[in-house]
Write a protein that holds these residues in place. Sequence first.
Motif, PDB file in Angstrom:
ATOM      1  N   LEU A   1       1.216  -1.359  -0.019  1.00 47.51           N
ATOM      2  CA  LEU A   1       0.068  -0.186   0.339  1.00 47.51           C
ATOM      3  C   LEU A   1       1.030   1.473   0.272  1.00 47.51           C
ATOM      4  O   LEU A   1       0.475   2.097  -0.755  1.00 47.51           O
ATOM      5  CB  LEU A   1      -0.574   0.390   1.052  1.00 47.51           C
ATOM      6  CG  LEU A   1      -2.217  -1.680   1.199  1.00 47.51           C
ATOM      7  CD1 LEU A   1      -2.673  -1.320   2.604  1.00 47.51           C
ATOM      8  CD2 LEU A   1      -2.727  -1.389  -0.001  1.00 47.51           C
ATOM      9  N   TYR A   2       2.154   1.526   1.213  1.00 45.62           N
ATOM     10  CA  TYR A   2       2.838   2.458   0.821  1.00 45.62           C
ATOM     11  C   TYR A   2       3.188   2.332  -0.558  1.00 45.62           C
ATOM     12  O   TYR A   2       3.297   3.802  -0.966  1.00 45.62           O
ATOM     13  CB  TYR A   2       3.713   1.952   1.727  1.00 45.62           C
ATOM     14  CG  TYR A   2       5.127   3.026   1.895  1.00 45.62           C
ATOM     15  CD1 TYR A   2       4.597   4.565   2.590  1.00 45.62           C
ATOM     16  CD2 TYR A   2       6.394   2.778   1.763  1.00 45.62           C
ATOM     17  CE1 TYR A   2       6.066   5.197   2.110  1.00 45.62           C
ATOM     18  CE2 TYR A   2       7.214   3.592   1.049  1.00 45.62           C
ATOM     19  CZ  TYR A   2       7.173   4.638   1.754  1.00 45.62           C
ATOM     20  OH  TYR A   2       7.709   5.681   1.079  1.00 45.62           O
ATOM     21  N   SER A   3       3.897   1.639  -1.276  1.00 41.29           N
ATOM     22  CA  SER A   3       4.497   2.255  -1.472  1.00 41.29           C
ATOM     23  C   SER A   3       3.610   2.797  -3.024  1.00 41.29           C
ATOM     24  O   SER A   3       4.030   3.171  -4.494  1.00 41.29           O
ATOM     25  CB  SER A   3       5.453   0.679  -3.184  1.00 41.29           C
ATOM     26  OG  SER A   3       4.213  -0.421  -2.373  1.00 41.29           O
ATOM     27  N   PHE A   4       2.292   2.252  -3.601  1.00 44.92           N
ATOM     28  CA  PHE A   4       1.084   2.468  -4.376  1.00 44.92           C
ATOM     29  C   PHE A   4       0.964   4.001  -3.671  1.00 44.92           C
ATOM     30  O   PHE A   4       1.415   5.177  -5.393  1.00 44.92           O
ATOM     31  CB  PHE A   4      -0.103   1.306  -4.464  1.00 44.92           C
ATOM     32  CG  PHE A   4      -0.479   2.004  -6.042  1.00 44.92           C
ATOM     33  CD1 PHE A   4      -0.476   1.357  -6.941  1.00 44.92           C
ATOM     34  CD2 PHE A   4      -1.770   2.868  -5.660  1.00 44.92           C
ATOM     35  CE1 PHE A   4      -1.080   2.117  -7.976  1.00 44.92           C
ATOM     36  CE2 PHE A   4      -2.428   3.611  -6.616  1.00 44.92           C
ATOM     37  CZ  PHE A   4      -2.435   2.736  -7.209  1.00 44.92           C
ATOM     38  N   TRP A   5       0.909   4.603  -2.882  1.00 44.75           N
ATOM     39  CA  TRP A   5       0.919   5.295  -2.491  1.00 44.75           C
ATOM     40  C   TRP A   5       1.491   5.733  -2.646  1.00 44.75           C
ATOM     41  O   TRP A   5       1.719   7.679  -3.400  1.00 44.75           O
ATOM     42  CB  TRP A   5       0.692   5.776  -1.333  1.00 44.75           C
ATOM     43  CG  TRP A   5      -0.612   6.992  -0.349  1.00 44.75           C
ATOM     44  CD1 TRP A   5       0.490   7.771  -1.036  1.00 44.75           C
ATOM     45  CD2 TRP A   5      -2.261   6.469  -0.103  1.00 44.75           C
ATOM     46  NE1 TRP A   5      -1.406   9.326  -0.490  1.00 44.75           N
ATOM     47  CE2 TRP A   5      -2.195   8.726   0.244  1.00 44.75           C
ATOM     48  CE3 TRP A   5      -2.843   5.647   0.341  1.00 44.75           C
ATOM     49  CZ2 TRP A   5      -3.253   8.968   0.440  1.00 44.75           C
ATOM     50  CZ3 TRP A   5      -4.243   6.109   0.270  1.00 44.75           C
ATOM     51  CH2 TRP A   5      -4.466   8.149   0.985  1.00 44.75           C
ATOM     52  N   ARG A   6       3.632   5.808  -2.465  1.00 44.77           N
ATOM     53  CA  ARG A   6       4.251   6.974  -2.746  1.00 44.77           C
ATOM     54  C   ARG A   6       4.121   7.309  -4.009  1.00 44.77           C
ATOM     55  O   ARG A   6       4.419   8.861  -3.872  1.00 44.77           O
ATOM     56  CB  ARG A   6       5.424   6.276  -2.071  1.00 44.77           C
ATOM     57  CG  ARG A   6       6.919   7.426  -1.876  1.00 44.77           C
ATOM     58  CD  ARG A   6       6.165   8.153  -1.343  1.00 44.77           C
ATOM     59  NE  ARG A   6       7.665   8.910  -0.695  1.00 44.77           N
ATOM     60  CZ  ARG A   6       7.654   9.973  -1.851  1.00 44.77           C
ATOM     61  NH1 ARG A   6       6.807  10.427  -2.533  1.00 44.77           N
ATOM     62  NH2 ARG A   6       9.045  10.865  -1.789  1.00 44.77           N
TER      63      ARG A   6
END
Lengths: 267, 392
Positions: free
Chosen positions: A120-125
């Motif tokens: 989730l973090y890497s998509f949002w980042r």
Amino acid sequence: MQQKNKNNSMTDILTNMNTNVSPVERFVSATAGGALLAYGLKRGGGLGTVFSLLGGSLAFRGTTGHCHVYEAMGVDTNQGGETAPRNFKSGKSKTYENGLLSGKVHVSKSLTIDKSPAELYSFWRNFENLPQFMEHLESVKTTGEKTSHWKAKAPLGQSVEWDAETTSDQENVRIGWRSLEGADIPNSGVVEFLPTANRGTEVKVTMTYEAPGGALGAMFAKLFGEEPSQQVYGDLYRFKSLMESGEVITVEGQTSGREPQAKKATA
Amino acid sequence: MKAVCWMGKHSVQVMDVPDPKILNDRDAIIKITRTAICGSDLHLYNGYIPSMMQGDILGHEFMGEVVETGKAVSNLKQGDKVVVPFTIACGNCFFCKNEMFSVCDNSNPKPEGQETAYGFAGSGLFGFSHLMGGFAGGQAEYARVPFADVGPIKVPDSIEDEKVLFLSDIFPTGFMAADNCNIKEGDTVAIWGAGPVGQFATKSAFMLGAEKVVVIDHYQDRLDFAQANNPNVETINFDDVEVHDKLKDLTGGRGPDSCIDAVGLESHGTSVDSLLDYAKAAVFLATDRPHALRQAIFCVRKGGTVSIPGAYGGFMDKFPIGAAFNKGLTFKMGQTHMQAYMPRLLAAVEEGKIDPSFVISHRLNLSEAPMAYDNFNTEKNQWRKVVLNPNG
């Protein structure tokens, strides 16, 4: 600042009524109230009546500069001071500060997504991904190591733009941001990715922004389905669907008997 | 294409509408070969389910041939014969992973309605109001099927449509109703409502090992039909017999171990409580008429299970919580977790353990749908189950 005058004529009431609404707010009230009044009358029915009454009272406070609600709440936004309304919505996820017009809006929403914090973090980042699920965003462009340029749709076919910087970035844990000087809608916030034992990740968005029109604007927005906490929740829901199922389910564009070409079939 | 559209309370119309198209990568377009009218469609027809819009395409029991697939659908190809479950489910969320497909998190594009009404939103359903996502249904020549890589089940070309059509809803629905009773050796199961779901619940209860199955209704034809299809079944016509007494008689005074309400929100009945329900529903004080459910709660044995496949949508009045609490009952209910049951029930059909086509009473063309709805609504005992052929 209680209105004690018991004069009989309408003119007397209007001229003697104390002004407790600031000039800018009076302008917004009068314009918006007039529009709402017109909309309510056009719409008709029960809801139309409610809109008309609300619109009428907004128009009244706009033209007279007196607000009965403010009076009852002990608010006076015409002093240039820091008078704040009592926080009558405490306990909710959203509060208004510093007067109803110029205030900041706080929104906090959580949703559990059945993916790891890292996914989730890497998509949002990668901020350029955000318009895929943030309904009001048109585009985000990365402009530097910590900076990005945002463009969003605003009500009534307008758009707003701003530059933002990343204020905190903890891999797989949290991302914080704030808008830079000159933003149409100054905003800041943080998204956190909190792992759970076996239910995926709790994604929590906390943000603050200066709503155009303050709390009054936010209340208006709510009437027309643009309420900020709903928007954040809707965006989070779409993020969840996109991450879990790879797409955002839709019925927009499907066929029905309401299509212009639709007609009763001949046997 | 031609499609059966809801035009208002007691009004459906066959309309020429644009063909459906792929909207998402996991969609497929199905050319429909058979579609059926469900008892729950009558809830829409009678205006009991809110958030219907004029022009909505009805139908949630359908099957056909795959004509187009979205980019992300790799398990289906053009020409495959499939049965489509009425619940739409993503297959990826917490609920789908736990086989609770009918409460999928990601298949209702309009969750706000149910979140407001129910606290949380269930899955999207075909042709069943905007509260359930507003998906166009399958009483049409073609349908768009979202999450087509998870929902539709492939069936062999050699098997007749009518034998597998009801895998789309009523067979799994009747089966889950019986499965929810957690049937053990020696159990008696009482089933209210001898409509198609009740008929499938009856067969399923026997399949799952019930010793005795009692079917309760006031349409004698339907009770006779249950008897004709299940030699060992007992029946009670509640117009003639006091149900609680009769059930005690049939179970040596114990009461049935499980009771199934296969009636739902439009329960018939002539007792005082049901007349009050009619009156309240008419003025919208309550939306559901739960006479059968109250009776099931009253009749079930202590510590028993009440299983509810019949559809409810709103609020009910005078729920006998005292009886439920003091008898220590278990309640199981909900829209059917279709994808969890379809493979094993298809196998049962293929192995010849059951031929679901036994419930069909009428075979008509799609253009005859308005007449079929009208007759099904007024003559439920004669018009047991209508199957429509969109290409007839």
